[in-house]
Scaffold this motif. Structure first.
Motif, PDB file in Angstrom:
ATOM      1  N   TYR A   1      29.031  21.651  19.402  1.00 36.60           N
ATOM      2  CA  TYR A   1      29.962  20.547  19.611  1.00 36.60           C
ATOM      3  C   TYR A   1      30.100  20.288  21.107  1.00 36.60           C
ATOM      4  O   TYR A   1      29.960  21.209  21.925  1.00 36.60           O
ATOM      5  CB  TYR A   1      31.339  20.861  19.024  1.00 36.60           C
ATOM      6  N   TRP A   2      30.401  19.022  21.435  1.00 34.14           N
ATOM      7  CA  TRP A   2      30.527  18.614  22.835  1.00 34.14           C
ATOM      8  C   TRP A   2      31.884  17.964  23.098  1.00 34.14           C
ATOM      9  O   TRP A   2      32.430  17.275  22.233  1.00 34.14           O
ATOM     10  CB  TRP A   2      29.436  17.597  23.189  1.00 34.14           C
ATOM     11  N   GLY A   3      32.384  18.185  24.297  1.00 32.02           N
ATOM     12  CA  GLY A   3      33.541  17.455  24.745  1.00 32.02           C
ATOM     13  C   GLY A   3      33.144  16.076  25.250  1.00 32.02           C
ATOM     14  O   GLY A   3      31.970  15.734  25.318  1.00 32.02           O
ATOM     15  N   GLN A   4      34.145  15.294  25.645  1.00 31.54           N
ATOM     16  CA  GLN A   4      33.897  13.920  26.062  1.00 31.54           C
ATOM     17  C   GLN A   4      33.455  13.823  27.513  1.00 31.54           C
ATOM     18  O   GLN A   4      32.966  12.773  27.939  1.00 31.54           O
ATOM     19  CB  GLN A   4      35.172  13.072  25.848  1.00 31.54           C
ATOM     20  N   GLY A   5      33.618  14.885  28.266  1.00 22.46           N
ATOM     21  CA  GLY A   5      33.213  14.898  29.669  1.00 22.46           C
ATOM     22  C   GLY A   5      34.377  14.624  30.604  1.00 22.46           C
ATOM     23  O   GLY A   5      35.295  13.868  30.279  1.00 22.46           O
ATOM     24  N   THR A   6      34.327  15.265  31.763  1.00 21.79           N
ATOM     25  CA  THR A   6      35.341  15.041  32.790  1.00 21.79           C
ATOM     26  C   THR A   6      34.638  14.912  34.142  1.00 21.79           C
ATOM     27  O   THR A   6      33.730  15.685  34.452  1.00 21.79           O
ATOM     28  CB  THR A   6      36.389  16.173  32.809  1.00 21.79           C
TER      29      THR A   6
ATOM     30  N   PHE B   1      28.176  22.192  30.897  1.00 22.72           N
ATOM     31  CA  PHE B   1      27.009  21.480  31.382  1.00 22.72           C
ATOM     32  C   PHE B   1      27.494  20.419  32.355  1.00 22.72           C
ATOM     33  O   PHE B   1      28.679  20.075  32.379  1.00 22.72           O
ATOM     34  CB  PHE B   1      26.259  20.812  30.227  1.00 22.72           C
ATOM     35  N   ARG B   2      26.580  19.874  33.137  1.00 19.67           N
ATOM     36  CA  ARG B   2      26.941  18.753  33.998  1.00 19.67           C
ATOM     37  C   ARG B   2      25.775  17.777  34.085  1.00 19.67           C
ATOM     38  O   ARG B   2      24.619  18.158  33.913  1.00 19.67           O
ATOM     39  CB  ARG B   2      27.345  19.221  35.391  1.00 19.67           C
TER      40      ARG B   2
ATOM     41  N   ALA C   1      29.455  15.417  39.478  1.00 20.18           N
ATOM     42  CA  ALA C   1      28.821  15.137  38.180  1.00 20.18           C
ATOM     43  C   ALA C   1      29.912  14.969  37.129  1.00 20.18           C
ATOM     44  O   ALA C   1      31.089  15.266  37.391  1.00 20.18           O
ATOM     45  CB  ALA C   1      27.890  16.282  37.774  1.00 20.18           C
ATOM     46  N   VAL C   2      29.501  14.545  35.960  1.00 19.73           N
ATOM     47  CA  VAL C   2      30.363  14.622  34.782  1.00 19.73           C
ATOM     48  C   VAL C   2      30.110  15.984  34.147  1.00 19.73           C
ATOM     49  O   VAL C   2      28.960  16.340  33.881  1.00 19.73           O
ATOM     50  CB  VAL C   2      30.081  13.491  33.779  1.00 19.73           C
TER      51      VAL C   2
END
Length: 121
Positions: A110-115, A37-38, A91-92
């Motif tokens: 579950y989700w990652g922390q974002g990059t 996702f972004r 975007a993140v």
């Protein structure tokens, strides 16, 4: 405890490429869907691409032909190859996985922390 750890973001010029990776770790029995996702500033989070365990994929229209999602089931890892990047891709980017944890009989998101991905000249 399950963790999704992303890597590969950064700053790239328009037309350039980046490859994002997301590795899931923990007491994982099975992973069904993995995706990216972004979220751009001031906008809602949107689905970019996803891949199910069989290998079937989905892409949002704006990235078709430019982005490729893949996964390595042995490594519990999903990748997003991004080519021909545009400023509007800035975007993140968040990794997402629907997986079953040891001791349960259901799937949980579950989700990652974002990059951060920034496309700019």
């Amino acid at each position: 405890q399950v963790q999704l750890v992303e890597s590969g973001g950064g700053l790239v010029q328009p037309g350039g490429s980046l490859r994002l990776s997301c590795a899931a770790s923990g007491s994982i029995i099975n992973i069904n869907t993995m995706g990216w996702f972004r979220q751009a500033p001031g906008k809602e989070r949107e689905l970019v691409a996803r891949i199910v365990s069989s290998g079937s994929t989905y892409y949002t229209d704006s990235v078709k032909g430019r982005f490729t999602i893949s996964r390595d089931n042995a490594k519990n890892t999903v990748y997003l190859q991004m080519n021909s990047l545009k400023p509007e891709d800035t975007a993140v980017y968040y990794c997402n996985a629907a997986l079953r944890v040891s001791g349960t009989y259901y799937y949980t998101n579950y989700w990652g922390q974002g990059t951060q991905v920034t496309v700019s000249s």
